[in-house]
Design an enzyme around this catalytic site. Sequence first.
Site, PDB file in Angstrom:
ATOM      1  N   GLU A 286       0.725  -1.169   0.037  1.00  0.00           N
ATOM      2  CA  GLU A 286       0.054  -0.051  -0.091  1.00  0.00           C
ATOM      3  C   GLU A 286       0.881   1.308  -0.067  1.00  0.00           C
ATOM      4  O   GLU A 286       1.790   1.361   0.703  1.00  0.00           O
ATOM      5  CB  GLU A 286      -0.861  -0.056   1.186  1.00  0.00           C
ATOM      6  N   CYS A 320      -1.795   9.455   3.962  1.00  0.00           N
ATOM      7  CA  CYS A 320      -1.851   8.917   2.553  1.00  0.00           C
ATOM      8  C   CYS A 320      -3.063   9.218   1.786  1.00  0.00           C
ATOM      9  O   CYS A 320      -3.302   9.488   0.573  1.00  0.00           O
ATOM     10  CB  CYS A 320      -1.977   7.129   2.394  1.00  0.00           C
TER      11      CYS A 320
HETATM   12  P1  NAP Z   1       8.565   4.775   3.565  1.00  0.00           P
HETATM   13  O1  NAP Z   1       9.802   5.855   3.699  1.00  0.00           O
HETATM   14  O2  NAP Z   1       8.409   4.072   2.277  1.00  0.00           O
HETATM   15  O3  NAP Z   1       8.979   3.945   4.665  1.00  0.00           O
HETATM   16  C1  NAP Z   1       7.920   2.819   4.986  1.00  0.00           C
HETATM   17  C2  NAP Z   1       8.776   1.661   5.682  1.00  0.00           C
HETATM   18  O4  NAP Z   1       9.500   1.111   4.783  1.00  0.00           O
HETATM   19  C3  NAP Z   1       9.636   2.165   6.833  1.00  0.00           C
HETATM   20  O5  NAP Z   1       9.600   1.079   7.827  1.00  0.00           O
HETATM   21  C4  NAP Z   1      10.901   2.095   6.362  1.00  0.00           C
HETATM   22  O6  NAP Z   1      12.053   2.126   7.182  1.00  0.00           O
HETATM   23  C5  NAP Z   1      10.783   1.062   5.169  1.00  0.00           C
HETATM   24  N1  NAP Z   1      11.932   0.892   4.249  1.00  0.00           N
HETATM   25  C6  NAP Z   1      12.771   1.965   3.674  1.00  0.00           C
HETATM   26  N2  NAP Z   1      13.802   1.394   2.872  1.00  0.00           N
HETATM   27  C7  NAP Z   1      13.240   0.208   2.870  1.00  0.00           C
HETATM   28  C8  NAP Z   1      13.899  -0.910   2.138  1.00  0.00           C
HETATM   29  N3  NAP Z   1      14.993  -0.583   1.015  1.00  0.00           N
HETATM   30  N4  NAP Z   1      13.308  -2.262   1.982  1.00  0.00           N
HETATM   31  C9  NAP Z   1      12.503  -2.370   3.032  1.00  0.00           C
HETATM   32  N5  NAP Z   1      11.949  -1.363   3.651  1.00  0.00           N
HETATM   33  C10 NAP Z   1      12.240  -0.462   3.640  1.00  0.00           C
HETATM   34  O7  NAP Z   1       7.159   5.657   3.845  1.00  0.00           O
HETATM   35  P2  NAP Z   1       6.982   6.470   5.317  1.00  0.00           P
HETATM   36  O8  NAP Z   1       7.654   7.562   5.120  1.00  0.00           O
HETATM   37  O9  NAP Z   1       7.341   5.571   6.555  1.00  0.00           O
HETATM   38  O10 NAP Z   1       5.417   6.716   5.018  1.00  0.00           O
HETATM   39  C11 NAP Z   1       4.796   7.761   4.296  1.00  0.00           C
HETATM   40  C12 NAP Z   1       4.375   7.116   2.974  1.00  0.00           C
HETATM   41  O11 NAP Z   1       3.534   6.043   3.356  1.00  0.00           O
HETATM   42  C13 NAP Z   1       3.489   7.917   2.100  1.00  0.00           C
HETATM   43  O12 NAP Z   1       3.998   7.937   0.560  1.00  0.00           O
HETATM   44  C14 NAP Z   1       2.261   7.614   2.161  1.00  0.00           C
HETATM   45  O13 NAP Z   1       1.374   8.068   1.454  1.00  0.00           O
HETATM   46  C15 NAP Z   1       2.194   6.289   2.428  1.00  0.00           C
HETATM   47  N6  NAP Z   1       1.113   5.411   3.256  1.00  0.00           N
HETATM   48  C16 NAP Z   1       0.321   4.787   2.265  1.00  0.00           C
HETATM   49  C17 NAP Z   1      -1.026   4.201   3.297  1.00  0.00           C
HETATM   50  C18 NAP Z   1      -2.004   3.239   2.372  1.00  0.00           C
HETATM   51  O14 NAP Z   1      -2.553   2.821   2.764  1.00  0.00           O
HETATM   52  N7  NAP Z   1      -1.608   3.434   1.007  1.00  0.00           N
HETATM   53  C19 NAP Z   1      -1.201   4.463   4.439  1.00  0.00           C
HETATM   54  C20 NAP Z   1      -0.053   5.223   5.255  1.00  0.00           C
HETATM   55  C21 NAP Z   1       1.051   5.630   4.447  1.00  0.00           C
HETATM   56  P3  NAP Z   1      12.897   3.198   7.747  1.00  0.00           P
HETATM   57  O15 NAP Z   1      11.987   4.136   8.551  1.00  0.00           O
HETATM   58  O16 NAP Z   1      13.868   2.637   8.448  1.00  0.00           O
HETATM   59  O17 NAP Z   1      13.450   3.916   6.486  1.00  0.00           O
END
Ligand code: NAP
Length: 516
Positions: A286, A320
Amino acid sequence: MLIPYRPEPYPDFNQPEPRAKMLEALKLVESQLGRSYPLRIGGKKVETSAKIESINPARTEQVVGSVSKAGAEEAMAAIAAADAAFTSWSHTPPDVRARYLLRAAAIIRKRIYEFSAWMVYEVSKSWIEAYADAAECVDFLEFYAREMMRLGGSQPVTPFPGEENELRYMSLGVGVCIPPWNFPFAIMAGITTASIVTGNTVVLKPASTSPIIAAKFVEVMEEVMLPPGVLNFAPGSGGAVGDLLVDHPRTRFITFTGSREVGLRIFERAAKVHPGQIWLKRTILEMGGKDCIVVTPSADLDAAADAVTWSAFGFSGQKCSACSRLIVDEKVHDVLVQKVVERSKKLTIGNPTGPENYFMGAVIDKAAFAKINEYIEIGKKEGTMVLGDAKPPSGGFYIQPTIFTGIAPSARLSQEEIFGPVLAVIKGRGFDDLLNIANGTEYGLTGALFTNDRAELERARHDFHVGNLYLNRKCTGALVDVQPFGGFNMSGTDSKAGGRDYLQLFMQGKAVTERL
Ligand code: NAP
């Protein structure tokens, strides 16, 4: 027998009792700031010398707590522990698995103000946003427990003469759970408990900016005596251990919520079959959004202005589902913009851990602060800033509600996810044009339409291409099993979290036929 599921109600923080409870919870949490939390691998607490510090974004010198930080060795050990626990857990009857969730929900409900207060400190949620996050966590646990009880037995098939036939859902194996920081309790616990209740064992790697609330959740799961190895807790840098967890040949599925960039990376890496791997990994991804509210000339403009203001600036636009585009017919553009600006000017911003109960806190961290401010500079070139030049409070990563008009549908502000309190206003002419603009990004998560024209409402049901469409209401605030949640196109795999198809994603169907 259980009472039917229903979403948790919210308190009104203007009332003395909820206000007093929140202040008390904030005090309790304050007295526990700065503690350190270990990894959990196979039921054992593991301390590492490397730590992740969690900082209050609204007061950057305040350490909320720290967690041990998994490196490659601990990540591999966590997968091995989950793998070792799988056979026994997957044979545990579905009803028994569901009861762990029900018991955990009861504990969280009893201490809901305390868990909310942790999020006020850790990710700078306002009181009501933090409470809604904790309430959604309870909802996920209650709903998924009931869903597992429903899906646990034999499923209906057409009877056939001379045979006994059945279809059952079986567990998958070891799952890797990777949540974002913005719903650090609800989404983190939701994806983890959906994985567990379906008989899988997991490694949970929380977001590095919100590991403490995740550690608190792991404590609850220990309190309900979840067997060792079912839930392994391995905070670590996504960049350092994410790939290792995703690539591991014993990983059977990955459930991820986060950015488009990381989601695509996981999607591609999970497609590669590694030596020793005997399955195709499943991914439940997601991702981001570029959500909008569309307003036509027949709409109730006051209701639309309220909805836009809430959806754009609640939790500083860090949802999001947040409204980052207001797409409005030229006939009502000026009057609607004025109403939105008037309302947004009144929003309060400050450190939500104090007694003021501000509407907005700070944005999550320094990187987000810099990125959002970069987009504000881009907005100044792409349009006209009609709100946003007031000085933000100091001491944290505060950004005022910011609104730009005159933004073209193809502009960066119209196309790229900013994830902050920045609203782009786009003018359109007629319903076809408005709808084309709404559908004109690579995302498709949430959208709302304000109109009093029946034909437009009906057309939007089919042609407004988003996973969650709202008619004459705001585009945020989906409730579990009321609005199952998930988006189209680059917003993800449309897994519909909190819906009745969700748990099947974590299982595989087995059809058994016995000749009579
Ligand atoms: P993110 O930067 O993509 O991080 C999400 C998770 O992925 C974190 O636990 C992060 O760990 C981890 N991660 C980073 N690099 C990775 C890799 N190479 N392999 C595996 N995992 C990795 O997103 P965010 O800033 O936390 O969240 C905001 C985003 O989430 C926005 O784009 C928002 O729209 C989206 N979101 C979507 C929904 C939905 O239901 N569609 C709901 C909520 C949020 P680290 O923190 O250690 O980097």
